[in-house]
Write an enzyme that holds these catalytic residues in place. Structure first.
Site, PDB file in Angstrom:
ATOM      1  CG  HIS A 181      -2.188   0.945   1.115  1.00 21.05           C
ATOM      2  ND1 HIS A 181      -2.176   2.247   1.746  1.00 21.05           N
ATOM      3  CD2 HIS A 181      -3.329   0.624   0.779  1.00 21.05           C
ATOM      4  CE1 HIS A 181      -3.274   2.620   1.349  1.00 21.05           C
ATOM      5  NE2 HIS A 181      -4.005   1.807   0.783  1.00 21.05           N
ATOM      6  CG  PHE A 182      -0.726   2.129  -3.094  1.00 19.37           C
ATOM      7  CD1 PHE A 182      -1.662   1.381  -3.636  1.00 19.37           C
ATOM      8  CD2 PHE A 182      -1.240   3.276  -2.368  1.00 19.37           C
ATOM      9  CE1 PHE A 182      -3.045   1.406  -3.244  1.00 19.37           C
ATOM     10  CE2 PHE A 182      -2.655   3.569  -1.894  1.00 19.37           C
ATOM     11  CZ  PHE A 182      -3.398   2.517  -2.528  1.00 19.37           C
TER      12      PHE A 182
END
Length: 147
Positions: free
Chosen positions: A49-50
């Site tokens: 993420h991410f």
């Protein structure tokens, strides 16, 4: 009153990687509190993420606020050994991304605590910038008998 990480773990059951409060810098049991989460590049959620653009998931900001609320309530003698579980999140807003290196200041003001049901207003800041705000509702249950 302040609490370090070891003292926090004596009050709430959360552990790595889901313990999201590093220390409590202010505690008024049953009323209000301020916790700190030092967000590092090593957080397990940043792996996905991410990749290349790590952002703390908003749901984990609300969970961190809930953990501060749990500390405020479960530190009371009558609530020791209970488990705080979410029953609702209202008016949740995310206003700023939280990234590695940020220090998240988690502020909780209890608005109700009766018969095992708590309500609180939470705000998470990075510096003076509001990152997240939400109204939280939770139940304090006996983990051995309440399902």
């Amino acid at each position: 009153m302040e609490l370090n990480n070891i003292e926090i773990q004596k009050i709430i059951p959360h552990r790595y990687p889901f313990l999201l409060v590093d220390k409590m810098v202010e505690v008024e049991l049953g009323k209000r509190g301020v916790g700190i989460k030092n967000v590092t590049a090593n957080e397990p959620f940043f792996q996905g993420h991410f990749p290349g653009n790590p952002i703390m998931p908003g749901v984990l900001m609300t969970e961190a606020l809930a953990q501060v609320a749990a500390l405020i309530c479960m530190g009371l003698e009558e609530n020791k050994g209970k488990l705080g579980v979410f029953t609702g999140i209202d008016k949740c807003k995310f206003r700023r991304q939280v990234v590695p290196g940020d220090v998240l200041r988690l502020e909780i003001e209890m608005t109700a605590l009766r018969r095992g049901i708590g309500k609180a207003e939470g705000k998470a800041y990075v510096g003076e910038e509001l990152a997240c705000s939400a109204s939280l509702t939770f139940a304090l249950i006996n983990p051995n008998t309440d399902k």
